[in-house]
Motif scaffolding. Structure first.
Motif, PDB file in Angstrom:
ATOM      1  N   ILE A 195     -11.293   9.023   2.703  1.00  0.00           N
ATOM      2  CA  ILE A 195     -10.516   7.809   2.452  1.00  0.00           C
ATOM      3  C   ILE A 195     -10.130   7.184   3.784  1.00  0.00           C
ATOM      4  CG2 ILE A 195      -8.340   6.918   1.513  1.00  0.00           C
ATOM      5  CD1 ILE A 195      -8.449   9.083  -0.602  1.00  0.00           C
ATOM      6  N   ARG A 253      -4.599   6.223  -4.669  1.00  0.00           N
ATOM      7  CA  ARG A 253      -6.032   5.979  -4.526  1.00  0.00           C
ATOM      8  C   ARG A 253      -6.756   6.511  -5.761  1.00  0.00           C
ATOM      9  NH1 ARG A 253      -4.564   3.108  -1.146  1.00  0.00           N
ATOM     10  NH2 ARG A 253      -5.275   2.887   1.029  1.00  0.00           N
ATOM     11  N   ASP A 263       0.806  -1.224   0.000  1.00  0.00           N
ATOM     12  CA  ASP A 263       0.000   0.000   0.000  1.00  0.00           C
ATOM     13  C   ASP A 263       0.839   1.275   0.000  1.00  0.00           C
ATOM     14  OD1 ASP A 263      -2.530   1.022  -0.211  1.00  0.00           O
ATOM     15  OD2 ASP A 263      -2.912   1.099   1.939  1.00  0.00           O
ATOM     16  N   LEU A 303      -7.757   4.479   5.897  1.00  0.00           N
ATOM     17  CA  LEU A 303      -6.393   3.975   5.756  1.00  0.00           C
ATOM     18  C   LEU A 303      -5.910   3.379   7.073  1.00  0.00           C
ATOM     19  CD1 LEU A 303      -3.737   3.840   4.038  1.00  0.00           C
ATOM     20  CD2 LEU A 303      -3.145   6.057   5.056  1.00  0.00           C
TER      21      LEU A 303
END
Length: 449
Positions: free
Chosen positions: A212, A199, A187, A214
């Motif tokens: 988002i 992303r 990632d 995470l």
């Protein structure tokens, strides 16, 4: 004694090279050069070492053991310790170190060879002790070392354990070195103290805001949100934030100009601009000099330590001189701006309480199509278009075309056959290539009128 000395020099490649360059004086004083020949500022700073700098011969050292150590990004973010086992050769203390009986500790053997009436002495390395003059026994020993990975350790960082390599009685013990090899993360991507994540967001999220989720490298759950009213723009073409290539400084060139009121901090007897630019980033930086401008005339260059603003304020017209000024640091700032979460990058190696930033590489996904009704609604909400045509569709002299999706690579390949030269368009109609004379005939003849 002189023969033995000559043999010692000729049998050692390093000593022989030193003797060839500097003679006996070089061997006695340890050799020495006149400084770095690539240093274009040597004369200005009075640098360079004189010959025979009194260099003492260093004691030999056994070979270092260098081992790669795979580390995950989580380990380099949080810091960790891991035990590693090594096996090395150590001197057997029970047997100890003794003088070689075959060569009496000299490390060489002298053989007398009779060739008729002549007697010649031959000197060779002792095979029993390998030329060391000592005999000893070694044994294998297993050691367990604890490798500490500090928070924010950079890729390629070396963790050193001094004097833990193989032992030898006539040499210092070498080191065991573990070299950290950062592993790829699914990632996160890393550049120095900064982290990057990629992303995809929709056009709606780009215009109206995004959220988002995470999971960070230490297990924390982050909810990253854009600010109200903020719009995400596509990343500028040609800009790669993850590129490892250092950006080249684009010095601004100003012809027929000088800034004589600013003192020189260095000068070089060359006018090669590329060499001078490189010197600003290497040799002068190593000397602790930050150059803000350098001036080149017909014979040499002058370097000045100042800001861009100070250089431009002191600029005077001077024929035959060219000023090279540092570029405006704010000029391309907007080109590089990215969405980021402040202080959520990697801990810095020298100060783990200071963190880099977490950058978002956002790719905007556009809808495939929109209905005419939705297009009208969106148009009413957005700023007016930049292109307002003055041509009328009902004008008979106006051609109306609609765009379509075409692959430019495929288009170039499809038309390549029609773009090549070589006179293929002038082949004869029969296709035989032989002209009126048929195969093997003389063909068409061209004459200048």
């Amino acid at each position: 004694k002189e023969i033995a000395r000559a043999y010692e020099v000729l049998s050692d490649a390093e000593k022989r090279a030193t003797y060839d360059r500097f003679g006996e004086e070089g061997l006695e004083g340890g050799g020495g050069g006149g400084g770095d020949p690539s240093d274009i500022f040597e004369a200005f700073f009075g640098g360079g070492r004189g010959r025979g700098g009194g260099r003492t011969r260093r004691r030999q050292k056994t070979k270092d053991v260098v081992q790669p150590f795979k580390a995950t990004l989580e380990q380099m973010y949080n810091g960790t310790a891991k035990k590693m086992a090594i096996t090395r050769q150590v001197i057997d203390k029970k047997g100890g170190v003794q003088e070689c009986g075959d060569c009496d500790g000299r490390g060489v053997k002298i053989e007398v060879v009779r060739m008729g009436p002549m007697i010649q002495q031959m000197q060779s390395q002792c095979g029993a002790c390998g030329g060391n003059g000592k005999s000893f026994k070694t044994k294998q020993e297993r050691e367990v070392l604890e490798v500490h990975i500090q928070k924010g350790s950079p890729d390629g960082h070396k963790v050193q354990f001094r004097e833990m390599a193989d032992e030898h009685p006539d040499a210092d013990t070498g080191d065991v070195v573990f070299v950290l090899k950062q592993q790829e993360h699914a990632d996160f991507k890393r550049k120095g103290a900064d982290l990057f994540i990629e992303r995809r967001i929709s056009l709606v999220e780009a215009l109206c805001g995004f959220e988002i989720e995470l999971t960070h490298l230490d297990g924390r759950k982050l909810l990253i949100k854009s600010s109200p009213g903020e719009i995400v723009r596509p990343m500028a073409q040609g800009f790669d934030p993850l590129s490892n290539e250092e950006s080249k400084t684009d010095w601004e060139e100003i012809q027929d100009s000088d800034c004589p009121s600013i003192d020189n901090v260095a000068q070089a007897d060359t006018t090669d601009v590329e060499t001078l630019k490189k010197a600003c980033e290497t040799q002068l930086k190593r000397k602790g000099i930050d150059v803000g401008v350098f001036v080149v005339d017909e014979r040499r260059a002058y370097f000045k330590s100042c800001t861009r603003e100070e250089a431009l304020a002191a600029k005077k017209t001077r024929k035959g001189c060219t000023m090279y000024v540092l570029p405006d640091p704010e000029a391309k700032k907007s080109f590089r701006m990215m969405k980021a979460v402040k202080d959520e990058g990697m801990p810095t190696f020298k100060n783990p309480f200071v963190n880099g930033n977490l950058f978002l590489i956002l790719t905007i996904e556009f809808p495939e199509t929109l209905t005419p009704e939705n297009q009208r609604k969106i148009r009413s909400l957005l700023p007016p278009p930049l292109n307002m045509p003055t041509l009328k569709e009902d004008d008979p002299s106006v051609e109306i075309h609609k765009v379509t999706d075409i692959d430019p690579v495929q288009s170039a390949n499809a038309n390549k056959v029609n773009m090549s030269g070589g006179g293929e368009a002038y082949d004869d109609e029969d296709g035989g290539g032989g002209g009126h004379g048929g195969p093997g005939g003389g063909g068409a003849q061209c004459q200048q009128q």
